[in-house]
Write an enzyme that holds these catalytic residues in place. Structure first.
Site, PDB file in Angstrom:
ATOM      1  N   PRO A   1       0.825  -1.206   0.000  1.00 20.42           N
ATOM      2  CA  PRO A   1       0.000   0.000   0.000  1.00 20.42           C
ATOM      3  C   PRO A   1       0.862   1.261   0.000  1.00 20.42           C
ATOM      4  O   PRO A   1       2.073   1.186   0.248  1.00 20.42           O
ATOM      5  CB  PRO A   1      -0.810  -0.126   1.301  1.00 20.42           C
ATOM      6  CG  PRO A   1       0.029  -0.995   2.175  1.00 20.42           C
ATOM      7  CD  PRO A   1       0.717  -1.959   1.257  1.00 20.42           C
ATOM      8  N   CYS A   2       0.249   2.384  -0.271  1.00 13.96           N
ATOM      9  CA  CYS A   2       1.010   3.623  -0.392  1.00 13.96           C
ATOM     10  C   CYS A   2       1.710   3.963   0.918  1.00 13.96           C
ATOM     11  O   CYS A   2       1.312   3.542   2.006  1.00 13.96           O
ATOM     12  CB  CYS A   2       0.106   4.763  -0.840  1.00 13.96           C
ATOM     13  SG  CYS A   2      -0.886   5.491   0.481  1.00 13.96           S
ATOM     14  N   LEU A   3       2.764   4.751   0.805  1.00 12.85           N
ATOM     15  CA  LEU A   3       3.568   5.103   1.980  1.00 12.85           C
ATOM     16  C   LEU A   3       2.760   5.868   3.028  1.00 12.85           C
ATOM     17  O   LEU A   3       3.056   5.770   4.229  1.00 12.85           O
ATOM     18  CB  LEU A   3       4.774   5.925   1.543  1.00 12.85           C
ATOM     19  CG  LEU A   3       5.812   5.190   0.687  1.00 12.85           C
ATOM     20  CD1 LEU A   3       6.831   6.172   0.140  1.00 12.85           C
ATOM     21  CD2 LEU A   3       6.498   4.089   1.481  1.00 12.85           C
TER      22      LEU A   3
ATOM     23  N   SER B   1       0.004   5.249   4.162  1.00 14.55           N
ATOM     24  CA  SER B   1      -0.695   4.330   5.059  1.00 14.55           C
ATOM     25  C   SER B   1       0.160   3.961   6.267  1.00 14.55           C
ATOM     26  O   SER B   1      -0.341   3.373   7.222  1.00 14.55           O
ATOM     27  CB  SER B   1      -1.114   3.062   4.307  1.00 14.55           C
ATOM     28  OG  SER B   1       0.026   2.296   3.937  1.00 14.55           O
TER      29      SER B   1
END
Length: 285
Positions: A180-182, A184
């Site tokens: 998941p994106c950073l 998160s």
């Protein structure tokens, strides 16, 4: 394509290809994760040059992911375009409430809608699968508001189905851990900033290189505290003086003041454990 797959998965695969073919001209929101990679491959098979994969580039994208997206698109043979998204210009996103992902996906889908005439597409699709419906996914609301289609859900694919099909199609990321994106990794309520996501990205890259681990997270907690999650089987390695000193020194050079090891080990979505039950329930609807 091989039919060595179980009959049920062959049926799902064929349904997926039929669904995408029926869409006409398709743009795939392509992150280079396993789900969107399978959708991109399916779109290329079903739609040929009527399909395009679009990757969002922003500070929240982990290092190396954009390059991997380009490699995968070339391997699949699908047309590929990169768009710069501006979620970091949105104060609602930066606040980092539990619905942060809603604002990120809204930015992405709004940009894709604007690009649709230029891309010459009729439908925008994502990589959501059946398992995503029961998780905390505010981005699913954004998808619904922008009429984004989820062909994996329509073809009744679970995450396990996606991995099995990716392996059958010999996609090199069939066993890639979720990424998941950073943003998160930033504790809810702690502002998302380019500096904080950069700090997390560099910390995770260091741990992967130093320890050779595939699955890990560096959670950015308040007061510049790093909470490291690794598989339980790797916890003992942190007792080594040399490893501990290297990690501490490097993390402090990145701006972390406190470095902790989570004894529960790696687990996806651990940030969601602090959310009220009603937030999780609402997002699952």
């Amino acid at each position: 394509m091989s039919d060595s797959l179980p009959v049920q998965l062959v049926e799902k695969r064929d349904a997926l290809l039929g669904i995408l073919s029926g869409y006409g001209r398709v743009a795939v929101a392509f992150s280079a994760g396993i789900d969107s990679t399978v959708v991109a491959k399916a779109a290329q098979l079903a739609c040929g040059d009527r399909a395009v994969a679009v990757t969002a580039d922003s500070p929240s994208l982990a290092g190396g992911e954009l390059e991997e997206a380009k490699r995968l698109a070339a391997l699949i043979g699908i047309r590929h375009q990169v768009v710069r998204t501006e979620e970091f210009e949105n104060s609602d996103y930066l606040k980092n409430a539990s619905n942060r992902c809603y604002f990120c996906k809204t930015e992405l889908y709004t940009q894709l809608e604007g690009l649709a005439p230029q891309l010459n597409v009729d439908v925008i699709v994502n990589g959501a699968n059946l398992d995503d419906r029961g998780d905390h996914r505010p981005g699913m609301q954004a998808a619904s508001e922008h009429d984004i289609r989820s062909p994996l859900i329509e073809a009744e694919f679970t995450k396990a189905d996606v991995r099995a099909l990716a392996a059958d199609w010999e996609l090199p990321i069939w066993d890639k851990p979720a990424s998941p994106c950073l943003s998160s990794r930033i504790a809810y309520g702690l502002s998302v900033t380019p500096e904080r996501v950069r700090r997390v990205d560099e910390a995770e890259c260091f741990l992967r290189e130093e320890l050779g681990l595939r699955e890990l997270r560096v959670r950015h907690e308040p007061n510049d505290l790093a909470r490291i999650e690794v598989p339980v089987t790797a916890l003992a390695r942190f007792a080594n003086d040399d490893i501990r000193d290297k990690i501490t020194t490097h993390f402090k050079s990145l701006g972390f003041k406190f470095i902790t090891l989570d004894l529960e080990g790696f687990r996806s979505g651990s940030m969601n454990s602090v959310l009220p039950l009603e937030s999780l329930t609402m997002s699952a609807k």
